[in-house]
Design a protein around this motif. Structure first.
Motif, PDB file in Angstrom:
ATOM      1  N   UNK A  53      25.521  79.994  34.985  1.00  0.00           N
ATOM      2  CA  UNK A  53      24.894  78.987  35.849  1.00  0.00           C
ATOM      3  C   UNK A  53      24.304  77.858  35.012  1.00  0.00           C
ATOM      4  N   UNK A  54      23.671  78.204  33.891  1.00  0.00           N
ATOM      5  CA  UNK A  54      23.109  77.167  33.024  1.00  0.00           C
ATOM      6  C   UNK A  54      24.218  76.281  32.478  1.00  0.00           C
ATOM      7  N   UNK A  55      25.331  76.898  32.092  1.00  0.00           N
ATOM      8  CA  UNK A  55      26.463  76.131  31.581  1.00  0.00           C
ATOM      9  C   UNK A  55      27.046  75.238  32.671  1.00  0.00           C
ATOM     10  N   UNK A  56      27.111  75.746  33.900  1.00  0.00           N
ATOM     11  CA  UNK A  56      27.634  74.949  35.008  1.00  0.00           C
ATOM     12  C   UNK A  56      26.723  73.765  35.309  1.00  0.00           C
ATOM     13  N   UNK A  57      25.425  73.990  35.257  1.00  0.00           N
ATOM     14  CA  UNK A  57      24.476  72.888  35.460  1.00  0.00           C
ATOM     15  C   UNK A  57      24.669  71.816  34.391  1.00  0.00           C
ATOM     16  N   UNK A  58      24.894  72.244  33.153  1.00  0.00           N
ATOM     17  CA  UNK A  58      25.155  71.283  32.074  1.00  0.00           C
ATOM     18  C   UNK A  58      26.418  70.465  32.365  1.00  0.00           C
ATOM     19  N   UNK A  59      27.460  71.151  32.851  1.00  0.00           N
ATOM     20  CA  UNK A  59      28.699  70.456  33.223  1.00  0.00           C
ATOM     21  C   UNK A  59      28.427  69.425  34.319  1.00  0.00           C
ATOM     22  N   UNK A  60      27.678  69.837  35.319  1.00  0.00           N
ATOM     23  CA  UNK A  60      27.390  68.952  36.452  1.00  0.00           C
ATOM     24  C   UNK A  60      26.560  67.743  36.023  1.00  0.00           C
ATOM     25  N   UNK A  61      25.624  67.958  35.119  1.00  0.00           N
ATOM     26  CA  UNK A  61      24.817  66.840  34.621  1.00  0.00           C
ATOM     27  C   UNK A  61      25.677  65.860  33.835  1.00  0.00           C
ATOM     28  N   UNK A  62      26.629  66.392  33.068  1.00  0.00           N
ATOM     29  CA  UNK A  62      27.573  65.512  32.358  1.00  0.00           C
ATOM     30  C   UNK A  62      28.419  64.725  33.351  1.00  0.00           C
ATOM     31  N   UNK A  63      28.802  65.394  34.432  1.00  0.00           N
ATOM     32  CA  UNK A  63      29.594  64.710  35.465  1.00  0.00           C
ATOM     33  C   UNK A  63      28.827  63.542  36.078  1.00  0.00           C
ATOM     34  N   UNK A  64      27.543  63.752  36.383  1.00  0.00           N
ATOM     35  CA  UNK A  64      26.776  62.678  37.024  1.00  0.00           C
ATOM     36  C   UNK A  64      26.637  61.474  36.095  1.00  0.00           C
ATOM     37  N   UNK A 244      21.388  75.241  42.418  1.00  0.00           N
ATOM     38  CA  UNK A 244      21.489  76.254  41.359  1.00  0.00           C
ATOM     39  C   UNK A 244      20.162  76.441  40.627  1.00  0.00           C
ATOM     40  N   UNK A 245      19.482  75.344  40.357  1.00  0.00           N
ATOM     41  CA  UNK A 245      18.188  75.450  39.674  1.00  0.00           C
ATOM     42  C   UNK A 245      17.170  76.200  40.524  1.00  0.00           C
ATOM     43  N   UNK A 249      16.220  79.819  39.293  1.00  0.00           N
ATOM     44  CA  UNK A 249      14.959  79.553  38.577  1.00  0.00           C
ATOM     45  C   UNK A 249      15.199  78.948  37.192  1.00  0.00           C
ATOM     46  N   UNK A 250      16.003  77.888  37.177  1.00  0.00           N
ATOM     47  CA  UNK A 250      16.276  77.183  35.940  1.00  0.00           C
ATOM     48  C   UNK A 250      15.336  75.993  35.811  1.00  0.00           C
TER      49      UNK A 250
END
Length: 251
Positions: A53-64, A244-245, A249-250
């Motif tokens: 999930x943390x890795x996916x959030x990182x991917x999504x932030x890069x996408x934005x 996800x956060x 609880x990220x």
């Protein structure tokens, strides 16, 4: 004469209570081992899911970030196209210097929207998606990654429009002048001509100019379409990050 004493092979018979206690101890040992293994696997899965999930959030932030950069890039190119069409419509020779530069600048780069699906694909291939127990979270993730698959088609369409534009520029623009602009940018890191020149178009035929303008406005249209898609995808990505956060609880 030796006397051999045979050992007494008759053991005292166990009663039911002793058998039951032995069974109970074995049962408890097996049960505790089973629960211990389940707890170990549960902790392992929880840690693995957290990493995913943390890795996916990182991917999504890069996408934005990519969406925002592409939108700004496309808006700048739309403004260039606005100016090019205005200058070609006015058909004034004193605009040619700026017109040449903008025409060359427009084809020196493009924004290609290519979202990152690395973590999602890894979870699919490794079976990691099974770790997401809440269906609405799995649905939200699936919806976003299904949506961004369309960028492959839209990006190809954008490249096609760019190639069409490039292929028709020779109808009115002098190739030597366009190339000189590239060389000046390379050698002087400037954004235009250094001399007071106003190069002529190789054709002022209205049909040729109209054909070039047609390709520019088609390219303008696909840039606007890409921006609409990028805005929608960015909103989806931001909403998914928030979900996800909150759920995992990220920070």
């Amino acid at each position: 004469m030796e006397v051999h004493h045979h050992p007494d092979l008759h053991h005292k018979k166990k009663n039911f209570k002793e058998y039951f206690l032995e069974f109970l101890m074995i049962f408890l040992a097996v049960t505790l081992g089973f629960f211990a293994e389940n707890i170990r696997e549960s902790i392992k899965d929880k840690n693995q899911l957290h990493e995913y999930v943390q890795s996916m959030v990182n991917d999504l932030q890069s996408d934005t970030v990519m969406y925002n950069e592409a939108i700004n890039f496309n808006l700048a190119h739309c403004r260039i196209i606005d100016s090019i069409i205005t200058y070609l419509t006015q058909n004034k020779d004193n605009n040619n210097k700026r017109l040449y530069y903008m025409a060359r600048q427009l084809t020196m780069g493009s924004s290609v929207i290519s979202p990152t699906a690395k973590t999602f694909e890894q979870m699919k291939s490794s079976g990691g998606l099974r770790l997401i127990k809440k269906q609405f979270i799995a649905d939200s993730i699936g919806s976003y990654y299904q949506w961004i698959k369309r960028f492959d088609y839209w990006s190809d369409f954008q490249k096609q429009r760019m190639n069409e534009l490039i292929s028709i520029n020779d109808r009115i623009f002098d190739a030597a002048v366009l190339f000189s602009i590239v060389k000046k940018i390379e050698n002087e890191n400037t954004s235009g001509f250094t001399q007071e020149s106003n190069p002529a178009l190789i054709s002022t035929d209205r049909m040729a100019i109209n054909a070039v303008m047609m390709r520019y406005q088609y390219y303008y249209g696909i840039l606007k379409l890409m921006n609409e898609r990028a805005l929608s995808a960015s909103k989806e990505a931001i909403d998914l990050i928030s979900l996800l956060k909150k759920q995992y609880h990220l920070e």
